[in-house]
Scaffold this motif. Structure first.
Motif, PDB file in Angstrom:
ATOM      1  N   ALA A 270     -10.050  22.023  -1.161  1.00 44.62           N
ATOM      2  CA  ALA A 270     -10.715  21.125  -0.132  1.00 44.62           C
ATOM      3  C   ALA A 270     -10.795  19.490  -0.589  1.00 44.62           C
ATOM      4  O   ALA A 270     -10.549  18.682   0.293  1.00 44.62           O
ATOM      5  CB  ALA A 270     -12.233  21.633  -0.129  1.00 44.62           C
ATOM      6  N   THR A 271     -10.832  19.524  -2.075  1.00 45.92           N
ATOM      7  CA  THR A 271     -10.816  17.974  -2.284  1.00 45.92           C
ATOM      8  C   THR A 271      -9.381  17.539  -2.043  1.00 45.92           C
ATOM      9  O   THR A 271      -9.294  16.310  -1.586  1.00 45.92           O
ATOM     10  CB  THR A 271     -10.960  17.989  -3.939  1.00 45.92           C
ATOM     11  N   TYR A 272      -8.194  18.169  -2.239  1.00 40.78           N
ATOM     12  CA  TYR A 272      -7.037  17.673  -1.729  1.00 40.78           C
ATOM     13  C   TYR A 272      -6.993  17.486  -0.340  1.00 40.78           C
ATOM     14  O   TYR A 272      -6.391  16.348  -0.126  1.00 40.78           O
ATOM     15  CB  TYR A 272      -5.889  18.786  -2.310  1.00 40.78           C
ATOM     16  N   MET A 273      -7.483  18.375   0.407  1.00 40.10           N
ATOM     17  CA  MET A 273      -7.135  18.080   1.675  1.00 40.10           C
ATOM     18  C   MET A 273      -7.933  16.723   2.164  1.00 40.10           C
ATOM     19  O   MET A 273      -7.329  16.332   3.224  1.00 40.10           O
ATOM     20  CB  MET A 273      -7.859  19.397   2.587  1.00 40.10           C
ATOM     21  N   ASP A 274      -8.865  16.484   1.774  1.00 37.22           N
ATOM     22  CA  ASP A 274      -9.668  14.965   2.083  1.00 37.22           C
ATOM     23  C   ASP A 274      -8.879  13.917   1.413  1.00 37.22           C
ATOM     24  O   ASP A 274      -9.386  12.542   1.787  1.00 37.22           O
ATOM     25  CB  ASP A 274     -10.925  15.017   1.565  1.00 37.22           C
ATOM     26  N   ALA A 275      -7.936  13.773   0.477  1.00 38.08           N
ATOM     27  CA  ALA A 275      -7.315  12.884  -0.116  1.00 38.08           C
ATOM     28  C   ALA A 275      -6.390  12.089   0.871  1.00 38.08           C
ATOM     29  O   ALA A 275      -5.819  12.693   1.662  1.00 38.08           O
ATOM     30  CB  ALA A 275      -6.633  13.346  -1.406  1.00 38.08           C
ATOM     31  N   VAL A 276      -6.411  10.893   0.673  1.00 43.32           N
ATOM     32  CA  VAL A 276      -5.589   9.912   1.464  1.00 43.32           C
ATOM     33  C   VAL A 276      -4.592   9.339   0.700  1.00 43.32           C
ATOM     34  O   VAL A 276      -3.100   9.539   1.124  1.00 43.32           O
ATOM     35  CB  VAL A 276      -6.327   8.915   2.209  1.00 43.32           C
ATOM     36  N   SER A 277      -4.751   8.763  -0.344  1.00 41.54           N
ATOM     37  CA  SER A 277      -3.647   7.941  -1.137  1.00 41.54           C
ATOM     38  C   SER A 277      -2.879   9.004  -1.898  1.00 41.54           C
ATOM     39  O   SER A 277      -3.394  10.067  -2.466  1.00 41.54           O
ATOM     40  CB  SER A 277      -4.190   6.893  -1.949  1.00 41.54           C
ATOM     41  N   ASP A 278      -1.766   8.552  -2.378  1.00 41.08           N
ATOM     42  CA  ASP A 278      -0.972   9.539  -3.199  1.00 41.08           C
ATOM     43  C   ASP A 278      -1.744   9.790  -4.489  1.00 41.08           C
ATOM     44  O   ASP A 278      -1.857  10.685  -5.187  1.00 41.08           O
ATOM     45  CB  ASP A 278       0.539   8.969  -3.682  1.00 41.08           C
ATOM     46  N   ALA A 279      -2.325   8.694  -5.147  1.00 45.41           N
ATOM     47  CA  ALA A 279      -3.144   8.508  -6.321  1.00 45.41           C
ATOM     48  C   ALA A 279      -4.098   9.776  -6.088  1.00 45.41           C
ATOM     49  O   ALA A 279      -4.209  10.598  -7.042  1.00 45.41           O
ATOM     50  CB  ALA A 279      -3.721   7.225  -6.646  1.00 45.41           C
ATOM     51  N   ASP A 280      -4.948   9.748  -5.042  1.00 46.91           N
ATOM     52  CA  ASP A 280      -5.962  10.797  -4.887  1.00 46.91           C
ATOM     53  C   ASP A 280      -5.469  12.029  -4.935  1.00 46.91           C
ATOM     54  O   ASP A 280      -6.029  13.032  -5.401  1.00 46.91           O
ATOM     55  CB  ASP A 280      -6.821  10.358  -3.618  1.00 46.91           C
ATOM     56  N   LYS A 281      -4.053  12.174  -4.272  1.00 48.30           N
ATOM     57  CA  LYS A 281      -3.726  13.661  -3.920  1.00 48.30           C
ATOM     58  C   LYS A 281      -3.039  14.131  -5.428  1.00 48.30           C
ATOM     59  O   LYS A 281      -3.328  15.150  -5.702  1.00 48.30           O
ATOM     60  CB  LYS A 281      -2.327  13.575  -3.001  1.00 48.30           C
ATOM     61  N   GLN A 282      -2.596  13.270  -6.359  1.00 47.64           N
ATOM     62  CA  GLN A 282      -2.442  13.401  -7.492  1.00 47.64           C
ATOM     63  C   GLN A 282      -3.306  13.891  -8.560  1.00 47.64           C
ATOM     64  O   GLN A 282      -3.434  15.164  -9.208  1.00 47.64           O
ATOM     65  CB  GLN A 282      -1.460  12.384  -8.358  1.00 47.64           C
ATOM     66  N   LYS A 283      -4.560  13.431  -8.309  1.00 45.73           N
ATOM     67  CA  LYS A 283      -5.656  13.793  -9.225  1.00 45.73           C
ATOM     68  C   LYS A 283      -6.368  15.032  -8.569  1.00 45.73           C
ATOM     69  O   LYS A 283      -6.545  15.911  -9.272  1.00 45.73           O
ATOM     70  CB  LYS A 283      -6.702  12.628  -8.945  1.00 45.73           C
ATOM     71  N   ALA A 284      -5.983  15.226  -7.312  1.00 46.53           N
ATOM     72  CA  ALA A 284      -6.543  16.460  -6.690  1.00 46.53           C
ATOM     73  C   ALA A 284      -5.761  17.616  -7.120  1.00 46.53           C
ATOM     74  O   ALA A 284      -6.214  18.803  -7.389  1.00 46.53           O
ATOM     75  CB  ALA A 284      -6.742  16.381  -5.368  1.00 46.53           C
ATOM     76  N   TRP A 285      -4.283  17.411  -7.127  1.00 47.00           N
ATOM     77  CA  TRP A 285      -3.471  18.496  -7.448  1.00 47.00           C
ATOM     78  C   TRP A 285      -3.661  18.965  -8.875  1.00 47.00           C
ATOM     79  O   TRP A 285      -3.379  19.917  -9.203  1.00 47.00           O
ATOM     80  CB  TRP A 285      -2.078  18.094  -7.083  1.00 47.00           C
ATOM     81  N   GLU A 286      -4.020  17.725  -9.823  1.00 48.61           N
ATOM     82  CA  GLU A 286      -4.201  18.315 -11.349  1.00 48.61           C
ATOM     83  C   GLU A 286      -5.377  19.214 -11.330  1.00 48.61           C
ATOM     84  O   GLU A 286      -5.363  20.342 -12.318  1.00 48.61           O
ATOM     85  CB  GLU A 286      -4.446  17.086 -11.968  1.00 48.61           C
ATOM     86  N   GLY A 287      -6.488  19.009 -10.715  1.00 47.86           N
ATOM     87  CA  GLY A 287      -7.647  20.039 -10.480  1.00 47.86           C
ATOM     88  C   GLY A 287      -7.064  21.406  -9.850  1.00 47.86           C
ATOM     89  O   GLY A 287      -7.557  22.443 -10.727  1.00 47.86           O
ATOM     90  N   ILE A 288      -6.046  21.581  -8.847  1.00 45.28           N
ATOM     91  CA  ILE A 288      -5.666  22.639  -8.376  1.00 45.28           C
ATOM     92  C   ILE A 288      -5.001  23.644  -9.587  1.00 45.28           C
ATOM     93  O   ILE A 288      -4.997  24.787  -9.642  1.00 45.28           O
ATOM     94  CB  ILE A 288      -4.916  22.434  -7.280  1.00 45.28           C
ATOM     95  N   GLN A 289      -4.005  22.743  -9.980  1.00 38.09           N
ATOM     96  CA  GLN A 289      -3.087  23.427 -11.417  1.00 38.09           C
ATOM     97  C   GLN A 289      -4.072  23.969 -12.419  1.00 38.09           C
ATOM     98  O   GLN A 289      -3.805  25.062 -12.732  1.00 38.09           O
ATOM     99  CB  GLN A 289      -2.218  22.524 -11.915  1.00 38.09           C
ATOM    100  N   ALA A 290      -5.122  23.134 -12.724  1.00 44.27           N
ATOM    101  CA  ALA A 290      -5.969  23.794 -13.823  1.00 44.27           C
ATOM    102  C   ALA A 290      -6.602  25.223 -13.368  1.00 44.27           C
ATOM    103  O   ALA A 290      -6.889  25.992 -14.165  1.00 44.27           O
ATOM    104  CB  ALA A 290      -6.919  22.622 -14.120  1.00 44.27           C
ATOM    105  N   VAL A 291      -6.984  25.067 -12.128  1.00 44.20           N
ATOM    106  CA  VAL A 291      -7.788  26.317 -11.642  1.00 44.20           C
ATOM    107  C   VAL A 291      -6.723  27.522 -11.348  1.00 44.20           C
ATOM    108  O   VAL A 291      -7.197  28.640 -11.715  1.00 44.20           O
ATOM    109  CB  VAL A 291      -8.228  25.797 -10.120  1.00 44.20           C
ATOM    110  N   ILE A 292      -5.464  27.236 -11.039  1.00 46.27           N
ATOM    111  CA  ILE A 292      -4.511  28.037 -11.045  1.00 46.27           C
ATOM    112  C   ILE A 292      -4.207  28.982 -12.159  1.00 46.27           C
ATOM    113  O   ILE A 292      -4.141  30.189 -12.479  1.00 46.27           O
ATOM    114  CB  ILE A 292      -3.298  27.522 -10.507  1.00 46.27           C
TER     115      ILE A 292
END
Length: 504
Positions: free
Chosen positions: A442-464
């Protein structure tokens, strides 16, 4: 005057790409694939073999360029997006015809996307955030979202194929698209025959991965299922096949020395993984899934599968180095294999010796070899392992039933948007559903900039890594082969044969 005109014409041609002056031929391209496609309905079964064939028949609103960005294909341009990010207006290219002679219009798009949202795993995920899908005249569609959805265009770039609204059914009987080739005949276990569609209207621009100009130079493409990898090699060298997919890396030097064919490497083709069943069976327990992670040795699995480090790399990051999405965030239980740590997790989970059903296929030989090594490491950690070797069509059918398996081996490409990875989709076999995953996605889906998306993806990978729905074995380069008489072939993840000239 006449001589000057000729000189000007030659000068103009000299500045034109070879594709622009390529001539259609009566030639046939014979392509050896890894097996029989279970269907030609990419919405139902978007596996590599289906997408490889289908992309010649069907097209999507958007497709991927060399940077794996989504760019227009049947769409006329990038969408007009409202300020709040909730409304997308997508104009369609005009003058596009289906293989049955009918014209593409907005009704075809909305009907196709409606079916895609009903039957496809990624489509179902998109359906949850779509408020409405409507036509805006004959040549545009409007998508209204309930909430921002960052990967929308990426999901419109793969299996969301567009077909005539009149031909849409729960079970397709007519496979009619807008692509450069039309389906003529399919004889299961013999061939799938495609023929040039003379009414095809190509997008503009230089070829770039799947984007840009598409020209049906060959009159016919014949996809022949050849499940045995060595048979594909022999057929390529003998001239029986013009292209052979998924060759064993051990054949590289032999193909190169043959004089009749040349090997082709596609770097960072994708990544191999062992996907775990979180819905039923042994691996519904997180501790047992983490025990699988702890037990496995990725380097040994990849070395067994690819023989030579030229053809693979081991990296805990789901995306390879150099990618926007590469990160070491959250990587755990990934390395040399730790049977003691795995055994401790087995004990904590109360493992009772029930066999772990590991499903793989020899049609992708590297899947099978990964499975052999995985079985040995899992047994060393204390698991009992039942390795089931089936054909790929059976595997893709059986993995849909959570009662039938615990782990299946597969591979995936590196998509343009990380949240389009199959495993992240709740309904993909494995059925990875967790509260933590839902929060970080959900955090990733709300991201707009590439930097925000990168940070959100880091969170997704950690949860995976913590939830352990899969184990990444490693990154691989693919080896295919093409006849020396064939020109214009450019390697891509799903091999495509528009813009390719057959041998004379």
């Amino acid at each position: 005057m006449k001589s000057a005109l000729v000189l000007m014409t030659l000068a103009a041609l000299a500045g034109t790409s070879s594709l622009a002056i390529a001539q259609t031929t009566d030639g046939v391209l014979t392509v050896a694939t890894i097996g029989e496609p279970p269907t030609l309905d990419a919405m139902q079964t978007p596996t590599d073999i289906v997408l490889t064939i289908d992309q010649h028949i069907f097209e999507t609103l958007y497709t991927y360029d060399t940077e794996w960005r989504s760019v227009p294909l049947l769409a006329a341009a990038m969408p007009e997006i409202s300020e709040d990010g909730l409304t997308y207006r997508i104009a369609l290219r005009e003058g596009i015809k289906f293989h049955d002679g009918s014209d593409l219009d907005a009704k075809d798009v909305t009907a196709s996307l409606t079916r895609w949202m009903a039957v496809n795993s990624k489509g179902k995920q998109v359906a949850e955030v779509i408020e409405s899908l409507s036509e805006d005249g004959a040549n545009a569609v409007v998508v209204k979202l309930k909430s921002r959805y960052a990967p929308l265009l990426a999901t419109f770039s793969q299996a969301s194929i567009i077909m005539p609204s009149e031909k849409i059914a729960d079970t397709l009987t007519d496979f009619i698209g807008t692509g450069p080739y039309a389906l003529k005949e399919r004889k299961p276990d013999q061939y799938t025959q495609l023929v040039r569609f003379d009414g095809y209207k190509s997008p503009e621009g230089e070829p770039s991965n799947y984007a840009g100009k598409r020209e049906a130079i060959a009159k016919e493409i014949r996809f022949v299922p050849v499940p045995d990898a060595n048979t594909r090699v022999e057929g390529l060298i003998s001239g029986q096949f013009d292209f052979a997919d998924s060759l064993p890396v051990s054949a590289y030097e032999r193909v190169e020395a043959s004089g009749n064919a040349k090997p082709v490497i596609y770097e960072n083709t994708g990544w191999a993984s062992l996907n775990m069943n979180m819905k039923e069976g042994l691996l519904t327990k997180k501790a047992l899934r983490q025990a699988v992670q702890a037990a496995l040795n990725p380097n040994d699995m990849m070395l067994a599968a690819f023989s030579d480090e030229r053809f693979f790399s081991v990296d805990g990051s789901i995306f390879p180095k150099g990618s926007l999405w590469h990160t070491e965030s959250g990587v755990a239980r990934y390395g040399e294999g730790d049977p003691e740590a795995a055994a401790k997790l087995l004990e904590e989970a109360g493992y009772d010796g029930t066999p772990l059903r590991l499903m793989t296929s020899r049609q992708y030989e590297f899947h099978y070899k990964i499975g052999e090594v995985a079985k040995a490491y899992l047994e060393a950690a204390g698991f009992k392992v039942d390795m089931q070797v089936v054909d790929w069509a059976t595997l893709t059918t059986r993995r849909a039933d959570p009662k039938e398996w615990d782990i299946f081996i597969t591979h995936s490409n590196f998509p343009g948007d990380p949240t389009t990875i199959n495993t992240i989709t709740d309904s993909y076999p494995g059925w990875y559903v967790s509260d933590e995953k839902a929060k970080v996605v959900a955090t990733y889906m709300d991201a707009v900039s590439d930097a925000d998306k990168q940070k959100a993806w880091e969170g997704i990978q950690a949860v995976i890594y913590d939830d352990a729905p899969l184990f990444k074995a490693g990154n691989f380069n693919a080896v295919t082969g093409v006849s020396t008489g064939v020109s214009g072939y450019t390697p891509t993840y799903w091999p495509h044969f528009w813009n390719v000239t057959p041998k004379k």
